[in-house]
Scaffold this motif. Structure first.
Motif, PDB file in Angstrom:
ATOM      1  N   GLU A   1       0.826  -1.223  -0.003  1.00 15.32           N
ATOM      2  CA  GLU A   1       0.101   0.001   0.035  1.00 15.32           C
ATOM      3  C   GLU A   1       0.978   1.286   0.014  1.00 15.32           C
ATOM      4  O   GLU A   1       0.514   2.067  -0.848  1.00 15.32           O
ATOM      5  CB  GLU A   1      -0.963   0.008   1.288  1.00 15.32           C
ATOM      6  CG  GLU A   1      -1.947   0.975   1.198  1.00 15.32           C
ATOM      7  CD  GLU A   1      -3.212   0.805   0.018  1.00 15.32           C
ATOM      8  OE1 GLU A   1      -3.734   1.835  -0.285  1.00 15.32           O
ATOM      9  OE2 GLU A   1      -3.141  -0.178  -0.373  1.00 15.32           O
ATOM     10  N   ASN A   2       1.979   1.366   0.932  1.00 14.36           N
ATOM     11  CA  ASN A   2       2.690   2.442   1.008  1.00 14.36           C
ATOM     12  C   ASN A   2       3.633   2.683  -0.458  1.00 14.36           C
ATOM     13  O   ASN A   2       3.775   3.777  -0.739  1.00 14.36           O
ATOM     14  CB  ASN A   2       3.678   2.254   2.175  1.00 14.36           C
ATOM     15  CG  ASN A   2       3.301   2.579   3.607  1.00 14.36           C
ATOM     16  OD1 ASN A   2       2.189   3.019   3.505  1.00 14.36           O
ATOM     17  ND2 ASN A   2       3.788   1.965   4.382  1.00 14.36           N
ATOM     18  N   HIS A   3       3.886   1.319  -1.041  1.00 15.35           N
ATOM     19  CA  HIS A   3       4.591   1.672  -2.305  1.00 15.35           C
ATOM     20  C   HIS A   3       3.831   2.275  -3.101  1.00 15.35           C
ATOM     21  O   HIS A   3       4.243   2.941  -3.974  1.00 15.35           O
ATOM     22  CB  HIS A   3       5.173   0.088  -2.605  1.00 15.35           C
ATOM     23  CG  HIS A   3       6.144   0.189  -3.455  1.00 15.35           C
ATOM     24  ND1 HIS A   3       7.431   0.545  -3.380  1.00 15.35           N
ATOM     25  CD2 HIS A   3       6.181  -0.196  -5.078  1.00 15.35           C
ATOM     26  CE1 HIS A   3       8.129   0.191  -4.340  1.00 15.35           C
ATOM     27  NE2 HIS A   3       7.424  -0.055  -5.361  1.00 15.35           N
ATOM     28  N   LYS A   4       2.729   1.867  -3.288  1.00 13.52           N
ATOM     29  CA  LYS A   4       1.575   2.404  -4.278  1.00 13.52           C
ATOM     30  C   LYS A   4       1.382   3.809  -4.064  1.00 13.52           C
ATOM     31  O   LYS A   4       1.409   4.826  -4.896  1.00 13.52           O
ATOM     32  CB  LYS A   4       0.359   1.644  -4.136  1.00 13.52           C
ATOM     33  CG  LYS A   4      -0.469   1.334  -5.383  1.00 13.52           C
ATOM     34  CD  LYS A   4      -1.777   0.502  -5.193  1.00 13.52           C
ATOM     35  CE  LYS A   4      -2.890   0.878  -5.767  1.00 13.52           C
ATOM     36  NZ  LYS A   4      -4.127   0.041  -5.405  1.00 13.52           N
ATOM     37  N   LYS A   5       1.340   4.054  -2.845  1.00 11.73           N
ATOM     38  CA  LYS A   5       1.150   5.592  -2.423  1.00 11.73           C
ATOM     39  C   LYS A   5       2.285   6.438  -3.029  1.00 11.73           C
ATOM     40  O   LYS A   5       1.957   7.503  -3.594  1.00 11.73           O
ATOM     41  CB  LYS A   5       0.840   5.938  -0.861  1.00 11.73           C
ATOM     42  CG  LYS A   5      -0.429   5.652  -0.664  1.00 11.73           C
ATOM     43  CD  LYS A   5      -0.658   5.849   0.708  1.00 11.73           C
ATOM     44  CE  LYS A   5      -2.067   5.739   1.598  1.00 11.73           C
ATOM     45  NZ  LYS A   5      -1.995   5.169   3.122  1.00 11.73           N
ATOM     46  N   ALA A   6       3.398   5.751  -2.712  1.00  7.08           N
ATOM     47  CA  ALA A   6       4.781   6.635  -3.068  1.00  7.08           C
ATOM     48  C   ALA A   6       4.774   6.749  -4.713  1.00  7.08           C
ATOM     49  O   ALA A   6       5.077   8.060  -5.041  1.00  7.08           O
ATOM     50  CB  ALA A   6       5.879   5.910  -2.692  1.00  7.08           C
ATOM     51  N   GLY A   7       4.341   5.825  -5.432  1.00  4.17           N
ATOM     52  CA  GLY A   7       4.310   5.847  -7.029  1.00  4.17           C
ATOM     53  C   GLY A   7       3.411   6.903  -7.240  1.00  4.17           C
ATOM     54  O   GLY A   7       3.781   7.815  -8.186  1.00  4.17           O
TER      55      GLY A   7
END
Ligand SMILES: CC(C)=CCC/C(C)=C/CC/C(C)=C/COP(=O)(O)OP(=O)(O)O
Length: 281
Positions: free
Chosen positions: A6-12
């Motif tokens: 989820e965090n990775h997606k948000k950063a992207g």
């Protein structure tokens, strides 16, 4: 694991959004003139480390990350040349452990830069190291030479990294080499023209230019010295006769996209004045 994804997606998503905003702002800025060569005196890395309670070495690491961001922004703006003052000959007089630590960091970062997938190769950046490279330790010199040969095929942007550099050294060496070249020419001509003394031939500015470390690079449009200082500190003295100086108060590791935007606006406000001065020179 889900949280991580989820965090990775948000950063992207955030990256895509920032890049979109940058594109919009850059297209507005590009309506006016954009400098083709920016030069940076990356001042304030140690002060930043102190301010943030970091080791000096980590201040320089933060400085290197900012350099990468600045390279990306300059590329997006279509600039052709970026020059940075990474290590002056006078910096060798700093504490030996500091010099050692900075040299190790440089070697590590140069090796990262020439990896296949590095930003340098993705953006087509050709790297030149300019300065008295003989003064570098053997491992750093090999890394530097490797970087120059491995990026020789890149042609979108030229990054000139001034190391073991001072302008006074650059000028003295260029004058020396120009004199030697002229003497060789006279000797050759005298040999083929026995008995006739050659007329004295003056050394032209263009002769000295050809022997500068920065030969072949157009003069910078602006020199940006971070941390609010307004000294040139023996950087590009020969090349800065018609160049703006911009000194944001931010320390080098604090430089952001917005500082670059303000730099371009400063350039655009002074563009006609600068053009006039260049014409007169
Ligand atoms: C591979 C590569 C190009 C690496 C570059 C790394 C980097 C950011 C070098 C800066 C070196 C330097 C001596 C800056 C001057 O600020 P300062 O440290 O003297 O800071 P101060 O003004 O706070 O004392």
């Amino acid at each position: 694991m889900d949280m991580e994804r989820e965090n990775h997606k948000k950063a992207g998503l955030f990256d895509n959004f920032s890049s979109l905003i940058r594109k919009c702002i850059f297209s507005v800025l590009s309506v006016g003139p954009v400098p083709s060569h920016l030069a940076f005196i990356m001042d304030g890395n140690r002060r930043y480390a102190k301010k943030q309670n970091l080791l000096e070495r980590d201040g320089y690491r933060a400085g290197f990350s900012v350099l990468i961001n600045v390279l990306r922004y300059c590329y997006e703006l279509g600039m052709k040349h970026i020059t940075v003052y990474a290590f002056s000959i006078d910096n060798f007089k700093r504490r030996p452990e500091e010099v050692q630590s900075l040299m190790e960091l440089m070697q590590e970062k140069i090796e990262e830069l020439i990896e296949e997938e590095s930003i340098v190769n993705r953006l087509g950046i050709r790297i030149y190291f300019r300065g008295n490279l003989k003064l570098l330790s053997e491992p750093v010199r090999s890394a530097v030479e490797m970087a120059m040969s491995k990026t020789a095929g890149n042609s979108k942007v030229v990054l000139s990294v001034c190391v073991a550099y001072t302008s006074t050294d650059e000028i003295a060496r260029a004058v020396q080499e120009s004199c030697e070249e002229k003497q060789d020419e006279i000797r050759e001509r005298d040999a083929s023209n026995a008995g006739n003394y050659a007329l004295e031939q003056p050394i032209e500015v263009a002769d000295i230019d050809r022997h500068m470390y920065m030969a072949g690079v157009p003069d910078p449009d602006i020199i940006i010295r971070t941390s609010g200082g307004t000294r040139l500190s023996n950087f590009l003295l020969w090349q800065s006769a018609c160049c703006l100086l911009y000194s944001p108060r931010a320390l080098w590791p604090e430089i952001s996209f917005w500082h670059l935007v303000l730099t371009i606006i400063y350039f655009q406000r002074n563009y006609f004045y600068l053009k006039e001065k260049k014409k007169q020179a």
